[in-house]
Design a protein around this motif. Structure first.
Motif, short mmCIF file in Angstrom:
data_model
loop_
_atom_site.label_atom_id
_atom_site.label_comp_id
_atom_site.label_asym_id
_atom_site.label_seq_id
_atom_site.Cartn_x
_atom_site.Cartn_y
_atom_site.Cartn_z
N TRP A 93 0.88 -1.17 0.00
CA TRP A 93 0.00 0.00 0.00
C TRP A 93 0.91 1.21 0.00
O TRP A 93 1.62 1.47 0.96
CB TRP A 93 -0.88 -0.02 1.23
CG TRP A 93 -1.79 1.16 1.43
CD1 TRP A 93 -1.92 2.29 0.67
CD2 TRP A 93 -2.72 1.32 2.50
NE1 TRP A 93 -2.86 3.13 1.19
CE2 TRP A 93 -3.37 2.56 2.31
CE3 TRP A 93 -3.06 0.55 3.59
CZ2 TRP A 93 -4.35 3.02 3.19
CZ3 TRP A 93 -4.04 1.02 4.45
CH2 TRP A 93 -4.67 2.24 4.25
N ARG A 111 -6.45 -3.77 -0.40
CA ARG A 111 -7.56 -2.86 -0.72
C ARG A 111 -8.88 -3.41 -0.20
O ARG A 111 -9.69 -2.70 0.37
CB ARG A 111 -7.61 -2.65 -2.23
CG ARG A 111 -8.65 -1.67 -2.67
CD ARG A 111 -8.54 -1.42 -4.16
NE ARG A 111 -9.56 -0.52 -4.62
CZ ARG A 111 -9.64 -0.09 -5.87
NH1 ARG A 111 -8.77 -0.48 -6.77
NH2 ARG A 111 -10.60 0.73 -6.22
N TYR A 114 -8.98 -3.16 3.82
CA TYR A 114 -9.20 -1.82 4.40
C TYR A 114 -10.44 -1.13 3.86
O TYR A 114 -10.98 -0.25 4.52
CB TYR A 114 -7.96 -0.95 4.19
CG TYR A 114 -6.83 -1.37 5.10
CD1 TYR A 114 -6.83 -1.04 6.45
CD2 TYR A 114 -5.79 -2.15 4.62
CE1 TYR A 114 -5.82 -1.45 7.29
CE2 TYR A 114 -4.76 -2.57 5.45
CZ TYR A 114 -4.78 -2.22 6.78
OH TYR A 114 -3.78 -2.63 7.61
N LEU A 116 -11.30 1.26 1.77
CA LEU A 116 -11.34 2.72 1.86
C LEU A 116 -12.53 3.32 1.13
O LEU A 116 -13.12 4.29 1.60
CB LEU A 116 -10.05 3.33 1.31
CG LEU A 116 -8.78 3.05 2.10
CD1 LEU A 116 -7.59 3.75 1.44
CD2 LEU A 116 -8.91 3.47 3.54
#
Length: 133
Positions: A93, A111, A114, A116
């Motif tokens: 990341w 990805r 997490y 986001l």
């Protein structure tokens, strides 16, 4: 004895590129490096740290690092120096802070973990109408 004043010519610095101009360079870099699944999130009004977040995947740690390096290169072309680049060593990341635009380049598993996009878009969609049950 007379003293002469020295004239120093100065030039005003170029105005900073708009967040949209930075985004354009970011997307050009992502396209150049064949980054995967780019998502642009408008975070104006949600945080003061940036106007936009861009979340994108790389196919390997080498690809993640290369994508982040290309984002930095393209940003510099339009006069934006990164405020910081984090995570290059592990390259699972990598965060590139361009001020008004923050770019997250991640491995797909990182990805997904997490999430986001979900974190920053919670509450953006209107609630489903429960009266139609």
């Amino acid at each position: 004895m007379t003293t002469q004043a020295h004239v120093i010519k100065t030039q005003m610095p170029d105005p900073a590129p708009s967040p949209e101009a930075i985004l354009k360079q970011v997307h050009l870099a992502l396209e150049e490096m064949k980054a995967k699944d780019a998502v642009e999130i408008d975070v104006r009004g949600k945080t003061s740290i940036a106007d936009y977040l861009v979340v994108v995947s790389g196919t390997s740690t080498r690809h993640v690092k290369s994508v982040a390096d290309e984002v930095v290169k393209f940003a510099k072309k339009c006069g934006v120096m990164p405020l910081g680049v984090e995570g290059e060593r592990e390259a699972e990341w990598v965060l590139v802070d361009l001020g008004d635009v923050i770019v997250h380049v991640m491995l797909p598993r990182v990805r997904e973990f997490y999430a986001l996009e979900r974190l920053w878009t919670v509450g953006d969609q209107p609630p489903e109408d429960s009266a139609t049950v």
